[in-house]
Design an enzyme around this catalytic site. Structure first.
Site, PDB file in Angstrom:
ATOM      1  N   CYS A 258       0.987  -1.209  -0.066  1.00  0.00           N
ATOM      2  CA  CYS A 258       0.174   0.039  -0.053  1.00  0.00           C
ATOM      3  C   CYS A 258       0.776   1.204   0.208  1.00  0.00           C
ATOM      4  O   CYS A 258       2.295   1.032   0.364  1.00  0.00           O
ATOM      5  CB  CYS A 258      -1.068   0.062   1.175  1.00  0.00           C
ATOM      6  SG  CYS A 258      -2.620   1.050   0.819  1.00  0.00           S
TER       7      CYS A 258
ATOM      8  N   LYS B  80     -12.001  -5.041   3.183  1.00  0.00           N
ATOM      9  CA  LYS B  80     -11.452  -4.283   3.994  1.00  0.00           C
ATOM     10  C   LYS B  80     -12.231  -2.874   4.415  1.00  0.00           C
ATOM     11  O   LYS B  80     -12.455  -2.190   3.454  1.00  0.00           O
ATOM     12  CB  LYS B  80     -10.024  -3.899   3.581  1.00  0.00           C
ATOM     13  CG  LYS B  80      -9.494  -2.777   4.622  1.00  0.00           C
ATOM     14  CD  LYS B  80      -8.032  -2.342   3.982  1.00  0.00           C
ATOM     15  CE  LYS B  80      -7.402  -1.393   5.164  1.00  0.00           C
ATOM     16  NZ  LYS B  80      -5.904  -1.169   4.414  1.00  0.00           N
TER      17      LYS B  80
ATOM     18  N   ARG C 277     -11.005   7.508   4.698  1.00  0.00           N
ATOM     19  CA  ARG C 277     -10.812   6.486   3.640  1.00  0.00           C
ATOM     20  C   ARG C 277     -12.042   5.804   2.975  1.00  0.00           C
ATOM     21  O   ARG C 277     -12.172   4.972   2.300  1.00  0.00           O
ATOM     22  CB  ARG C 277      -9.883   5.395   3.832  1.00  0.00           C
ATOM     23  CG  ARG C 277      -8.376   5.790   4.229  1.00  0.00           C
ATOM     24  CD  ARG C 277      -7.541   4.698   4.265  1.00  0.00           C
ATOM     25  NE  ARG C 277      -6.222   5.272   4.663  1.00  0.00           N
ATOM     26  CZ  ARG C 277      -5.428   5.394   5.590  1.00  0.00           C
ATOM     27  NH1 ARG C 277      -5.688   4.724   6.742  1.00  0.00           N
ATOM     28  NH2 ARG C 277      -4.049   5.734   5.572  1.00  0.00           N
TER      29      ARG C 277
ATOM     30  N   LYS D  34     -11.014  -7.682   7.170  1.00  0.00           N
ATOM     31  CA  LYS D  34     -10.392  -6.805   7.854  1.00  0.00           C
ATOM     32  C   LYS D  34     -11.391  -5.543   8.509  1.00  0.00           C
ATOM     33  O   LYS D  34     -11.832  -5.025   7.195  1.00  0.00           O
ATOM     34  CB  LYS D  34      -9.016  -6.532   7.427  1.00  0.00           C
ATOM     35  CG  LYS D  34      -8.275  -5.357   8.454  1.00  0.00           C
ATOM     36  CD  LYS D  34      -6.881  -4.856   7.670  1.00  0.00           C
ATOM     37  CE  LYS D  34      -6.256  -4.018   8.811  1.00  0.00           C
ATOM     38  NZ  LYS D  34      -4.982  -3.404   7.909  1.00  0.00           N
TER      39      LYS D  34
ATOM     40  N   SER E 266      -5.476  -3.614  15.083  1.00  0.00           N
ATOM     41  CA  SER E 266      -4.975  -2.943  16.433  1.00  0.00           C
ATOM     42  C   SER E 266      -5.974  -2.572  17.470  1.00  0.00           C
ATOM     43  O   SER E 266      -5.657  -2.745  18.642  1.00  0.00           O
ATOM     44  CB  SER E 266      -3.968  -1.707  15.960  1.00  0.00           C
ATOM     45  OG  SER E 266      -5.164  -0.697  15.049  1.00  0.00           O
TER      46      SER E 266
HETATM   47 ZN   LIG Z   1      -3.283   2.032   2.705  1.00  0.00          ZN
END
Ligand SMILES: [Zn+2]
Length: 321
Positions: A117, A194, A216, A247, A273
């Site tokens: 990424c 994701k 995002r 994810k 996380s």
């Molecule tokens: Zn990214």
């Protein structure tokens, strides 16, 4: 007459005999964050026991992992130089290529998966090249640099490419680049579903990858959409992904099961996380029986249908298994 399900629960060996889901060390991939410098080990306050490590300390970590029986790592790079198009990600001298070469030299048996990424490499923190008109990423321009980045990482000795940018067409583009470059044997584990998620918060402290503006939501999956989430993974399967992924994990176990029921490919979950931080801080505050909750959570991922668990808990669980 009625069914007495408790008959097989009375004694521990009987419960073990009928247990349907088990965790194995071999299920796990451990994420590591590589930073430039010598003897650097920065602890991340939001993620106890997770560090930014320089390459020399990454090697110590690999030795410890191998001693625990863990062969799989997922590398994230923390470059000191960032720019608008993430050019450092395309250099074979940058931090990740350095780490791959050092690990392969000392521990050739380690299997290195590479997160692919641009958000760690761009000064704006988004996952690719920006399209100012859309106020989002330029999908097709980003595909080309993802393909180039995959080729750099494969040629440095990476074992598996894990694209996480959520660009449409990323798997087929990367597959084409790898095949043309002589790396048709390198598998792709796609971050195929994701979600745009608040659970990534602590990661962004570690990876210095928070977007400097906006969010995002224009390229990651809306957390409310089940059908679209399935379609995301099936699309990556059709493009040639070898392993699919959901994810985050914990809030999306229904999606894990949905995808499990529709694909024959291996399926990974990323125990992210925020999920890790919640358990760790609850442990610190003495709120939970930590080991019990840890096992329950990780077993839940496998019960939902995951084959592979990417987790910051990997070392702890390897010691407990
Ligand atoms: Zn990214």
């Amino acid at each position: 007459m009625f069914r007495r399900l408790k008959r097989t629960r009375l004694k521990a060996p009987m419960r073990e005999l009928v247990r349907e889901t088990r965790l194995h060390k071999q299920d796990f991939i451990y994420p590591l964050f590589v930073i430039e410098g010598q003897n650097v080990k920065n602890e991340i306050p939001s993620m106890p026991d997770v560090f930014q490590l320089s390459v020399d300390n990454i090697l110590k970590e690999c030795e410890e992992l191998l001693n625990l029986g863990i062969y799989h790592i997922l590398l994230f790079g923390l470059p000191s130089h960032k720019d608008s198009c993430g050019s450092e990600a395309l250099s074979d001298k940058s931090i990740i290529p350095q780490a791959i070469k050092a690990i392969k030299k000392h521990f050739p048996q380690m299997i290195i998966t590479l997160d692919l990424c641009f958000c760690e490499y761009t000064d704006h923190g988004h996952c690719g090249i920006l399209d100012k008109n859309l106020n989002s990423v330029d999908n097709d321009a980003t595909l080309e640099i993802l393909g180039q980045q995959a080729l750099v990482l494969a040629s440095c000795g990476g074992d598996m490419i894990a694209p996480s940018a959520m660009m449409d067409g990323m798997v087929s583009t990367i597959r084409t680049y790898l095949d043309k470059g002589g790396f048709s044997h390198i598998p792709i584990m796609s971050y195929s579903t994701k979600f745009a998620s608040g659970y990534y918060g602590p990661f962004r402290d570690v990876a210095n990858s928070a977007p400097s503006f906006g969010d995002r939501n224009s390229y990651q999956q809306d957390s409310a959409n089940r059908r679209e989430a399935i379609l995301e993974s099936l699309t990556d399967e059709a493009e040639g992904a070898d392993i699919l992924m959901v994810k985050p994990a914990l809030a999306y176990l229904d999606i894990v099961r949905d995808i499990r029921d529709r694909t024959l490919l291996p399926l990974a979950v990323y125990n992210v996380s925020g999920e890790y931080a919640m358990l760790k801080h609850a442990q610190k505050a003495n709120l939970i029986d930590y080991e019990r909750v840890l096992f329950e959570t990780l077993t839940g991922f496998k019960r939902a249908g995951a084959d592979i668990i990417i987790s910051y808990h990997t070392k702890e669980i390897a010691k407990l298994l």
